[in-house]
Every structure is written in structure tokens, then in C-alpha cells.
Design an enzyme around this catalytic site. Structure first.
Site, PDB file in Angstrom:
ATOM      1  N   LEU A 183     -15.660  -1.101 -23.823  1.00 39.99           N
ATOM      2  CA  LEU A 183     -15.015  -2.535 -23.851  1.00 39.99           C
ATOM      3  C   LEU A 183     -14.369  -2.942 -22.778  1.00 39.99           C
ATOM      4  O   LEU A 183     -14.678  -4.062 -22.307  1.00 39.99           O
ATOM      5  CB  LEU A 183     -14.738  -2.793 -25.336  1.00 39.99           C
ATOM      6  CG  LEU A 183     -15.667  -2.975 -26.718  1.00 39.99           C
ATOM      7  CD1 LEU A 183     -14.670  -3.184 -28.013  1.00 39.99           C
ATOM      8  CD2 LEU A 183     -16.365  -4.243 -26.181  1.00 39.99           C
TER       9      LEU A 183
ATOM     10  N   ILE B  89     -16.250  -4.364 -19.818  1.00 42.84           N
ATOM     11  CA  ILE B  89     -16.886  -5.730 -20.206  1.00 42.84           C
ATOM     12  C   ILE B  89     -15.921  -6.506 -19.979  1.00 42.84           C
ATOM     13  O   ILE B  89     -15.756  -7.558 -19.208  1.00 42.84           O
ATOM     14  CB  ILE B  89     -17.677  -5.717 -21.257  1.00 42.84           C
ATOM     15  CG1 ILE B  89     -18.644  -4.737 -21.275  1.00 42.84           C
ATOM     16  CG2 ILE B  89     -18.269  -7.149 -21.429  1.00 42.84           C
ATOM     17  CD1 ILE B  89     -19.773  -4.618 -20.234  1.00 42.84           C
ATOM     18  N   GLU B  90     -14.638  -6.339 -20.705  1.00 47.04           N
ATOM     19  CA  GLU B  90     -13.682  -7.207 -20.832  1.00 47.04           C
ATOM     20  C   GLU B  90     -12.880  -7.628 -19.413  1.00 47.04           C
ATOM     21  O   GLU B  90     -12.538  -8.673 -19.136  1.00 47.04           O
ATOM     22  CB  GLU B  90     -12.543  -6.917 -22.011  1.00 47.04           C
ATOM     23  CG  GLU B  90     -13.300  -7.034 -23.543  1.00 47.04           C
ATOM     24  CD  GLU B  90     -13.304  -8.460 -23.796  1.00 47.04           C
ATOM     25  OE1 GLU B  90     -13.115  -9.449 -23.143  1.00 47.04           O
ATOM     26  OE2 GLU B  90     -13.663  -8.629 -25.008  1.00 47.04           O
ATOM     27  N   SER B  91     -12.348  -6.634 -18.960  1.00 47.11           N
ATOM     28  CA  SER B  91     -11.434  -6.732 -17.922  1.00 47.11           C
ATOM     29  C   SER B  91     -11.828  -6.183 -16.704  1.00 47.11           C
ATOM     30  O   SER B  91     -11.255  -5.923 -15.482  1.00 47.11           O
ATOM     31  CB  SER B  91     -10.009  -6.213 -18.230  1.00 47.11           C
ATOM     32  OG  SER B  91     -10.240  -4.769 -18.521  1.00 47.11           O
TER      33      SER B  91
ATOM     34  N   GLN C  89      -8.037  -7.573 -22.956  1.00 45.11           N
ATOM     35  CA  GLN C  89      -8.203  -9.131 -22.961  1.00 45.11           C
ATOM     36  C   GLN C  89      -7.705  -9.572 -24.432  1.00 45.11           C
ATOM     37  O   GLN C  89      -8.339 -10.548 -24.968  1.00 45.11           O
ATOM     38  CB  GLN C  89      -9.351  -9.534 -22.832  1.00 45.11           C
ATOM     39  CG  GLN C  89      -9.908  -9.641 -21.081  1.00 45.11           C
ATOM     40  CD  GLN C  89      -8.823 -10.436 -20.302  1.00 45.11           C
ATOM     41  OE1 GLN C  89      -8.940 -11.708 -20.202  1.00 45.11           O
ATOM     42  NE2 GLN C  89      -7.952  -9.766 -19.539  1.00 45.11           N
TER      43      GLN C  89
END
Length: 398
Positions: free
Chosen positions: A144, A147-149, A165
Site C-alpha cells: 500500500l 501506491i500511497e506515497s 497518507q
């Protein structure tokens, strides 16, 4: 014919036998139908035993200790590469879905996640996987932050910040300090604990469905509940894939699944995910209040820029004057820090060089965070109580 007895077996004719012959024939019949007894225990045979089914020959093996329960491959194997450990976890199935296919197409042009993101995960991935294993949560969730940061802990987005995030309120709800001098969302180790707490909360809220949990993490609980209620009214299934949500509504969920598919394909994994060793990289250690990160770095013999990169949560580059704090540092630098702690003393209030104004700052807040009086801050910078400060402006602190 002497003593020979001839038995006529034609139908309707039965010989008359003496009692002695009858007993002899009965005995021979019983012996012919019996199996050889190999039991040497001396126990008597059971004369009333029921007929037994055919016995399968036994293969005698050397006695061994009771076997352990079968473990998932990712747990049973000693992995050298953490990415491969995640790929083999196989807790989350990647569905055949048009939106996942769309993002897989973007990966061919390096558009699924930042090209340097997998390498940027190196300082944090071991600790994140360890935390997931301790909670018995899917290892795939470690993708994750990719994808987020892009696995950059200092990233701030629209309403979110850090590897995961998290919004400021979500961070505070899960015991992170978020204020003008320290933003716990930017400290990857406690932020990971907060993010996993939140994901587990969502997993239980949405009927133990990880796809729904990740979607709600991205799009918000309320929007996902609305989509589920719409299906419920129509008598349709309520799992995430039945909701018909698009990539515009739940982009993180579909990107995450696509990244997982990329990781599980040996060819695309080797091209996109440089190996990360299955070993800890960082240590955490408590540091005194009021000390500048640059001074800590100098005492350890490392660059201030590198130490700041590992510790973006300290907004002013200084350990706040109140509260307990830890820093992230390379494991190899831990002995040097422990030796330097004796000489690291809190800075004299106000002795911090300069400060660059950030959005939302106030003069009184800056003075308080740096342990100095407001009137001194104003005097040093030729300001008064009516002065307006702007982001990017440099203020003297000594």
C-alpha cells in the site's frame, strides 16, 4: 475299499454319517477357513469376532516427532528477498477485473507507481512486514505505501501525509502526535502501527473483507457504505467486487491489486522490484529534547541530510522541548549515537540558527516551539505584533 468313505454329492442323496466322522469333518472345515494367527502375545482368540474388512499392508516408518501444522509458503521458507516473501504470501487473490487490467497496462509505461518507489522501501520494509506478521495480517498490505506515497515518508498529499497518507484526524485517532513541531504521520514506524490499526478496524467493519477494507481506507467509510446499501436495496451481493466501483472511485484498491500482480510475475518482479534483504536496516533510539538533528548527525559522523530524510516528522529539524521522542537511524550508527548521548545536551532556548516559515505558522507558535519569548523573536527579526509572516520566510532564532 477298506476304510475309504465315498460321499455322494448328487442332489437329493445325503450319506448317513456317524457322529465321529461328523466331528472330524467339522474340525477340518473350521481349520481350513481360519487365517494363521501371528499374534505372539499369548492372548486367546476371540471366538465371537465379526468378519473384518481386508487389511491394507502397513508400512513401518522410523518414529518421528509430531509434525507441525502446515505453514503458508511465505512463513515456512527462509527468504533472502522481502519482495519475494510478499509475492509468495498468497493471502489476497488478484481478481480478473477490467480496472486491474487497466492499471497493469500503465505499469508497462512505468505509470503504476514511481519507478524509484520499490528501492525507497528498503529502510522500512522489514519493520512493516514484521508488524504485519505479528498481527497475522496479509503481507500484501506492505504494498500500500508503494501506491500511497512511493515509500517516501515525507510526502504530503491532499489531506494525507507520510508513507500511509493518513489524515491528521485519523492519525490522532490512532495515537499519533500531529502538531506544529512534530507530525507523527511522517514517522514511518508509529505511522505503520496506526495505519494497520485503522485497516484492521475497517476489515472488521466490512464483514472481514480485505478488498473492502483497502477500498474504504482510500475512498472513505461513508462512500463505501453507501455503495453497499445501494446493492442491498437491489438484492445484490455486497462484497467489494459486486459493487461495480470504477477506478475513479477506488483508485488505490485497483492499483494495489495491479502492483501485487506485477510482483507475483517473476519477469515483471525482476524488472520493477530490486531485491531487499530480509534483515533490519534501521534502529530507533530516544534523544534529548531541544537538540537539533544536525547536531545529532554530526555526533554520529553521518550527514545531516540523511538523518533528516529518515526523520521528516521533526518539522523544524529540532527535537521538541517537551515530550519523549525517538529518531530513526542506521543500525550501524547506533553505537556512535549511544556514545554521543552523554554529550548531547538540550539546546539553550532560542539557539537554533534560523527557521523557515511554513503554511499555518504563527509568530507565537514559532516562539513557543523553540523555547523562546515572543518579544525576543520579534526583536531579532525587526517585527511587531501586527507583522504578517509568509511561507518560505526566514526568521532568526538567535
Amino acid at each position: 475299499m477298506g476304510n475309504t468313505v465315498i460321499l455322494d454329492t448328487l442332489p437329493g442323496r445325503r450319506p448317513a454319517l456317524s457322529k465321529g466322522w461328523f466331528v472330524l469333518l467339522l474340525t477340518l472345515t473350521i481349520l481350513a477357513g481360519c487365517q494363521v494367527n501371528t499374534d505372539t502375545s499369548g492372548e486367546p482368540w476371540e471366538t465371537d469376532a465379526q468378519p473384518q474388512p481386508e487389511q491394507v499392508p502397513l508400512v513401518v516408518k522410523e518414529a518421528t516427532a509430531p509434525s507441525e501444522p502446515a505453514l503458508p509458503e511465505a512463513e515456512a521458507k527462509a527468504y533472502q528477498n522481502l519482495w519475494q516473501k510478499i509475492a509468495d504470501a498468497q493471502t489476497i487473490a488478484v481478481p480478473s477485473h477490467s480496472e486491474v487490467t487497466y492499471f497493469l497496462g500503465l505499469n508497462r509505461n512505468n505509470g503504476l507507481f514511481p519507478i524509484n518507489a520499490p528501492a525507497a522501501a528498503e529502510p522500512w520494509l522489514y519493520d512493516i512486514i514484521s508488524e504485519l506478521e505479528a498481527r497475522d495480517m496479509p503481507l500484501e498490505l506492505a504494498l500500500l505505501p508503494l501506491i500511497e506515497s512511493g515509500y517516501h515518508p515525507g510526502v504530503k498529499g491532499l489531506g494525507g501525509a507520510g508513507l500511509w497518507q493518513l489524515s491528521a484526524q485519523t492519525g490522532r485517532n490512532h495515537h499519533l502526535r500531529v502538531n506544529q513541531s512534530f507530525d507523527g504521520r511522517l514517522d514511518p514506524i508509529p505511522a505503520t502501527r496506526a495505519a494497520l490499526d485503522y485497516l484492521l478496524y475497517l476489515y472488521e467493519m466490512f464483514n472481514n473483507d480485505w478488498l473492502s477494507a483497502v477500498a474504504a481506507y482510500n475512498m472513505g467509510e461513508g462512500k463505501l457504505k453507501t455503495a453497499i446499501e445501494r446493492n442491498r436495496r437491489k438484492g445484490k451481493a455486497e462484497d467489494f467486487l459486486a459493487l461495480g466501483l470504477s477506478r475513479n472511485q477506488a483508485p488505490t484498491l485497483y492499483k494495489w491489486l495491479a502492483a501485487l500482480a506485477v510482483l507475483r510475475d517473476p519477469q515483471t518482479q525482476s524488472a520493477s522490484f530490486p531485491p531487499i534483504a530480509n534483515a533490519p536496516v534501521l534502529a530507533r533510539e530516544a534523544v534529548p529534547n531541544g537538540v537539533a538533528l544536525s547536531n545529532i548527525a554530526q555526533a554520529m559522523g553521518m550527514s545531516a541530510k540523511e538523518l533528516s530524510r529518515l526523520n521528516p516528522a521533526f518539522r523544524d529539524g529540532i527535537v521538541p522541548f517537551s515530550g519523549k521522542y525517538q529518531i530513526n537511524l542506521p543500525e550501524s550508527r547506533l553505537p556512535a549515537l549511544n556514545a554521543a548521548l552523554v554529550n548531547l545536551r538540550p539546546s539553550t532556548p532560542g539557539k537554533g540558527g534560523s527557521y523557515q516559515v511554513k503554511s499555518g505558522d504563527t509568530l507565537s507558535g514559532i516562539a513557543k516551539r523553540h523555547g523562546m519569548r515572543l518579544d525576543k523573536l520579534l526583536s531579532l527579526n525587526g517585527l511587531n505584533m501586527k507583522s504578517i509572516i509568509k511561507p518560505g520566510q526566514q526568521l532568526r532564532l538567535e
